[in-house]
Scaffold this active site. Structure first.
Site, mmCIF file in Angstrom:
data_model
loop_
_atom_site.group_PDB
_atom_site.id
_atom_site.type_symbol
_atom_site.label_atom_id
_atom_site.label_comp_id
_atom_site.label_asym_id
_atom_site.label_seq_id
_atom_site.Cartn_x
_atom_site.Cartn_y
_atom_site.Cartn_z
ATOM 1 N N SER A 199 0.839 -1.201 0.000
ATOM 2 C CA SER A 199 0.000 0.000 0.000
ATOM 3 C C SER A 199 0.871 1.247 0.000
ATOM 4 O O SER A 199 1.779 1.369 0.828
ATOM 5 C CB SER A 199 -0.875 -0.013 1.256
ATOM 6 O OG SER A 199 -1.555 1.209 1.382
ATOM 7 N N HIS A 201 0.344 4.443 0.859
ATOM 8 C CA HIS A 201 0.373 5.454 1.928
ATOM 9 C C HIS A 201 1.145 5.015 3.162
ATOM 10 O O HIS A 201 1.313 5.792 4.102
ATOM 11 C CB HIS A 201 -1.041 5.943 2.273
ATOM 12 C CG HIS A 201 -1.891 4.998 3.063
ATOM 13 N ND1 HIS A 201 -2.131 5.186 4.404
ATOM 14 C CD2 HIS A 201 -2.573 3.889 2.708
ATOM 15 C CE1 HIS A 201 -2.940 4.218 4.837
ATOM 16 N NE2 HIS A 201 -3.219 3.420 3.820
ATOM 17 N N THR A 237 -9.858 3.027 -15.563
ATOM 18 C CA THR A 237 -8.788 3.907 -16.051
ATOM 19 C C THR A 237 -7.773 4.144 -14.934
ATOM 20 O O THR A 237 -8.150 4.415 -13.792
ATOM 21 C CB THR A 237 -9.399 5.234 -16.546
ATOM 22 O OG1 THR A 237 -10.367 4.903 -17.539
ATOM 23 C CG2 THR A 237 -8.346 6.159 -17.132
ATOM 24 N N CYS A 325 -11.571 1.259 20.786
ATOM 25 C CA CYS A 325 -12.469 2.213 21.437
ATOM 26 C C CYS A 325 -13.145 3.133 20.439
ATOM 27 O O CYS A 325 -14.311 3.462 20.574
ATOM 28 C CB CYS A 325 -11.665 3.053 22.423
ATOM 29 S SG CYS A 325 -12.664 4.085 23.434
HETATM 30 N N1 PLP Z 1 -2.761 -4.612 5.777
HETATM 31 C C1 PLP Z 1 -2.079 -4.079 6.797
HETATM 32 C C2 PLP Z 1 -1.130 -4.935 7.574
HETATM 33 C C3 PLP Z 1 -2.264 -2.737 7.129
HETATM 34 O O1 PLP Z 1 -1.579 -2.210 8.162
HETATM 35 C C4 PLP Z 1 -3.168 -1.955 6.370
HETATM 36 C C5 PLP Z 1 -3.419 -0.553 6.736
HETATM 37 O O2 PLP Z 1 -3.352 -0.186 7.887
HETATM 38 C C6 PLP Z 1 -3.840 -2.565 5.295
HETATM 39 C C7 PLP Z 1 -3.610 -3.894 5.028
HETATM 40 C C8 PLP Z 1 -4.810 -1.806 4.458
HETATM 41 O O3 PLP Z 1 -4.150 -0.912 3.596
HETATM 42 P P1 PLP Z 1 -4.968 0.316 2.982
HETATM 43 O O4 PLP Z 1 -5.144 1.312 4.077
HETATM 44 O O5 PLP Z 1 -4.118 0.830 1.867
HETATM 45 O O6 PLP Z 1 -6.258 -0.229 2.498
#
Ligand code: PLP
Length: 390
Positions: A199, A201, A237, A325
């Protein structure tokens, strides 16, 4: 003086200036559709190809094995659901009890529709018992999904050994590598998983882009059907600026990860040692030997994680707590429960996660304030035994 200290990088990371810069032309002059026949659109395609090469290169894959997606969750969903659907029928799936909701959710969704599901437990250090995996795997097992690094504790699973077990049983192995990519070197040539989710971000792109590595020959149905983009594996796209950003982020990670993570680990270790030596009744959650270099999950016994977070936030420090929480439940996280962390410790668990943008001053600032916060909250905690009033 109040500072801003961001220590929640396993949740999301700041966009790297180099990534933003690489993306900008695709909001300005280069906004064509890469599928168009004319030069205006077609000229964009080469930047997607370049990004695909950069992502592939970070993990030792061939560019044709990379599919761009909208996020890590989509990559996980596509891998697991796509492989189950391609197997034809309702096979058995194996995963663990400490996966991210992106994996837990799709596995349980498939279970409701008729698949068998085994969720492997972990020990008190968050480690998997590989004999349990060997016992659970059957002729019906089509997909095994096991994360490479845990998002809450940073604990690393031995994916190399897991590959061997899963391959010898003839099943497909997917790994959620969202937390490890960009933090530690990984190479799918040496660790031949079939699929791997990442991912953007989590490695300094904006939110909304991810990728799925699919080893050549692995059968996976698409999640999104329609156009022919991404070799027919993911219609829609392409999100060109974000894909370009992900490519640049992977390139930076490949070039600088080694030295950056030495620095990050030194800061994380100093934070850990500082907390352990200045705050009583503290425990580190997760296997300290096999852990991401940027992650520290620490329980402050007898106090609420949320209360700690609020006081940290007042000081400008961002971290996160292990309990759910915010979702209206006071239950400790499923990861802490799977590890059997005692109730009084699981509630006070805090995750600090660092990035290359943290500094030694950030760590000094947290260490300066942490003992006072802990003392203040323990003074009002109903769980701490007070001297009897006569
Ligand atoms: N898998 C793990 C281990 C993660 O830490 C996260 C996000 O916190 C994800 C999957 C999901 O990624 P995304 O936020 O890009 O959907």
């Amino acid at each position: 003086m109040k500072k801003n200290v961001y220590l929640d990088n396993n949740a999301t990371t700041a966009v790297a200036p180099e990534v933003r810069e690489a993306m900008m032309p695709f909001f300005e002059e280069l906004w064509g559709n890469p599928s168009s026949m004319h030069t205006f659109g077609g000229q964009v395609k080469k930047y997607i190809d370049e990004a695909r090469e950069r992502v592939a290169s970070l993990i030792g894959a061939h560019p044709s094995e990379i599919v761009f997606t909208g996020c890590g969750s989509e990559s996980d969903n596509m891998a697991i659901r796509g492989a189950v659907e391609a197997s034809g029928g309702y096979p058995h799936i194996i995963t663990t009890r400490v996966e991210h909701p992106a994996v837990v959710g799709v596995c349980r969704y498939l279970e409701e529709r008729g698949c068998g599901l085994t969720e492997l437990g972990v020990d008190s250090q968050g480690r998997l018992d590989l004999d349990q995996l060997k016992d659970a795997i059957t002729m019906d097992t089509a997909v095994v999904s096991i994360m490479w690094a845990n998002n809450e504790t940073g604990v690393l699973f031995p994916i190399g050994e897991i590959v061997e077990i899963v391959k010898s049983a003839g099943a497909v192995l997917h790994t959620d590598a969202v937390q490890i990519v960009g933090k530690l070197p990984i190479d799918v040539r040496n660790t031949p998983v079939d699929m791997l989710a990442l991912s953007g971000h989590k490695l300094h792109t904006p939110k909304g882009v991810g990728a799925l590595y699919i080893r050549k020959g692995t059968r996976v149905n698409p999640l999104i059907v329609g156009g022919h983009q991404e070799g027919g594996k993911r219609a829609g796209t392409e999100n060109v600026p974000y894909i370009v950003g992900l490519g640049r982020a992977c390139q930076i990670a490949r070039e600088h990860m080694a030295e950056e993570m030495v620095r990050v680990k030194a800061m994380r270790d100093r934070l850990e040692e500082g907390i352990l030596s200045s705050c009583p009744d503290v425990r580190i959650n997760g296997d300290r030997e096999h852990r991401l270099p940027n992650t520290l999950n620490v329980s402050f016994e007898f106090i609420e994680g949320e209360a700690i977070l609020l006081l940290l936030d007042e000081l400008g420090i961002a971290a996160s707590s292990g309990s759910a929480c915010t979702s209206g439940s006071l239950e400790p996280s499923h990861v802490m429960r799977a590890m059997g962390v005692p109730f009084t410790a699981a509630h006070g668990s805090i995750r600090f996660s660092l990035s290359r943008y943290n500094t030694d001053e950030d760590i000094d600032y947290v260490l300066e304030h942490m003992p006072t916060i802990v003392k203040r909250l323990r003074n009002i905690s109903p769980f701490v035994r007070k001297p009897a009033v006569s």
